[in-house]
Design an enzyme around this catalytic site. Structure first.
Site, PDB file in Angstrom:
ATOM      1  N   CYS A 173      23.182  46.890  20.409  1.00 40.41           N
ATOM      2  CA  CYS A 173      22.272  47.331  19.495  1.00 40.41           C
ATOM      3  C   CYS A 173      21.749  45.904  18.173  1.00 40.41           C
ATOM      4  CB  CYS A 173      22.915  48.063  18.669  1.00 40.41           C
ATOM      5  SG  CYS A 173      22.571  48.592  17.742  1.00 40.41           S
TER       6      CYS A 173
ATOM      7  N   HIS B 153      22.471  57.234  22.148  1.00 40.58           N
ATOM      8  CA  HIS B 153      22.559  55.767  20.789  1.00 40.58           C
ATOM      9  C   HIS B 153      21.479  55.737  19.197  1.00 40.58           C
ATOM     10  CE1 HIS B 153      23.457  51.231  20.506  1.00 40.58           C
ATOM     11  NE2 HIS B 153      22.512  51.238  20.313  1.00 40.58           N
ATOM     12  N   GLU B 154      20.114  56.146  20.511  1.00 44.11           N
ATOM     13  CA  GLU B 154      18.904  55.691  19.616  1.00 44.11           C
ATOM     14  C   GLU B 154      19.192  57.047  18.336  1.00 44.11           C
ATOM     15  OE1 GLU B 154      17.746  53.517  18.941  1.00 44.11           O
ATOM     16  OE2 GLU B 154      19.142  52.278  21.523  1.00 44.11           O
TER      17      GLU B 154
ATOM     18  N   HIS C 244      21.989  57.072  15.608  1.00 42.35           N
ATOM     19  CA  HIS C 244      21.348  56.132  14.215  1.00 42.35           C
ATOM     20  C   HIS C 244      20.500  56.945  12.923  1.00 42.35           C
ATOM     21  CE1 HIS C 244      21.396  51.696  15.243  1.00 42.35           C
ATOM     22  NE2 HIS C 244      21.352  51.718  16.992  1.00 42.35           N
TER      23      HIS C 244
END
Ligand code: NI
Length: 182
Positions: free
Chosen positions: A107, A149-150, A153
């Protein structure tokens, strides 16, 4: 375009739930997305979420190029493992399978580290593009991983919080002990 400063783990903007993008077609959102793409490419990342550049909005950019797909896949299986450069506002994810797959992640907000993260292997995601049109795709493999994953966030979650086994949180320089280098 502008290369933006990336927030690192510990900055509060990475731990809060981001706000919806009111109008994905607004010129300032296009400018933000263009700067995020330039920042992501400059940093050699596969994706970037707006909170990572200190903007708490539900906006992500990502790409899943073919050369990061799992080798050995049949040609006709490659399509949903890869994704073109994509901008999505206000995305949602639906998990389509109970199956989880472990994979190494990095990341841009956690520089120098890698972690082994198990995630659902098959998802459907929907979001709004900069033209105001919905984008819906089914994703597997690296494509499914980068999208999850994005999107994490946007809910204030970094990949170490998804890990079951923190002995698999390692420095990149030690990856040779875990990741077979052929
Ligand atoms: Ni990240």
């Amino acid at each position: 375009m502008t290369i933006l400063k990336i927030a690192r783990m510990g900055h509060p903007v990475l731990n809060r739930v981001a706000d919806p993008v009111a109008d994905p077609t607004a010129p300032e959102i296009r400018k933000l997305a263009e700067d995020m793409i330039e920042t992501m490419i400059d940093a050699n990342g596969a994706g970037l979420a707006a909170p990572q550049i200190h903007v708490p909005l539900r906006l992500v950019v990502f790409q899943a190029p073919g050369d990061r797909a799992d080798p050995g896949l049949a040609e006709d299986e490659m399509f949903d493992h890869t994704a073109p450069l994509t901008v999505l506002a206000n995305p949602v994810i639906e998990i389509l399978s109970d199956e989880r797959e472990a994979g190494w992640e990095g990341c841009l907000s956690v520089p120098g580290l890698r972690g082994l993260v198990a995630r659902p292997s098959l998802i459907r995601y929907t979001g709004i593009g900069l033209d105001g049109q919905a984008i819906t795709r089914i994703a597997r493999g690296f494509h499914a991983r980068v999208v999850q994953h994005e999107f994490d966030h946007l809910d204030g979650m970094l990949y170490p919080q998804r890990m079951d086994d923190l002995t698999k949180l390692i420095f990149e320089s030690e990856a040779r002990h875990f990741i077979r280098q052929d």
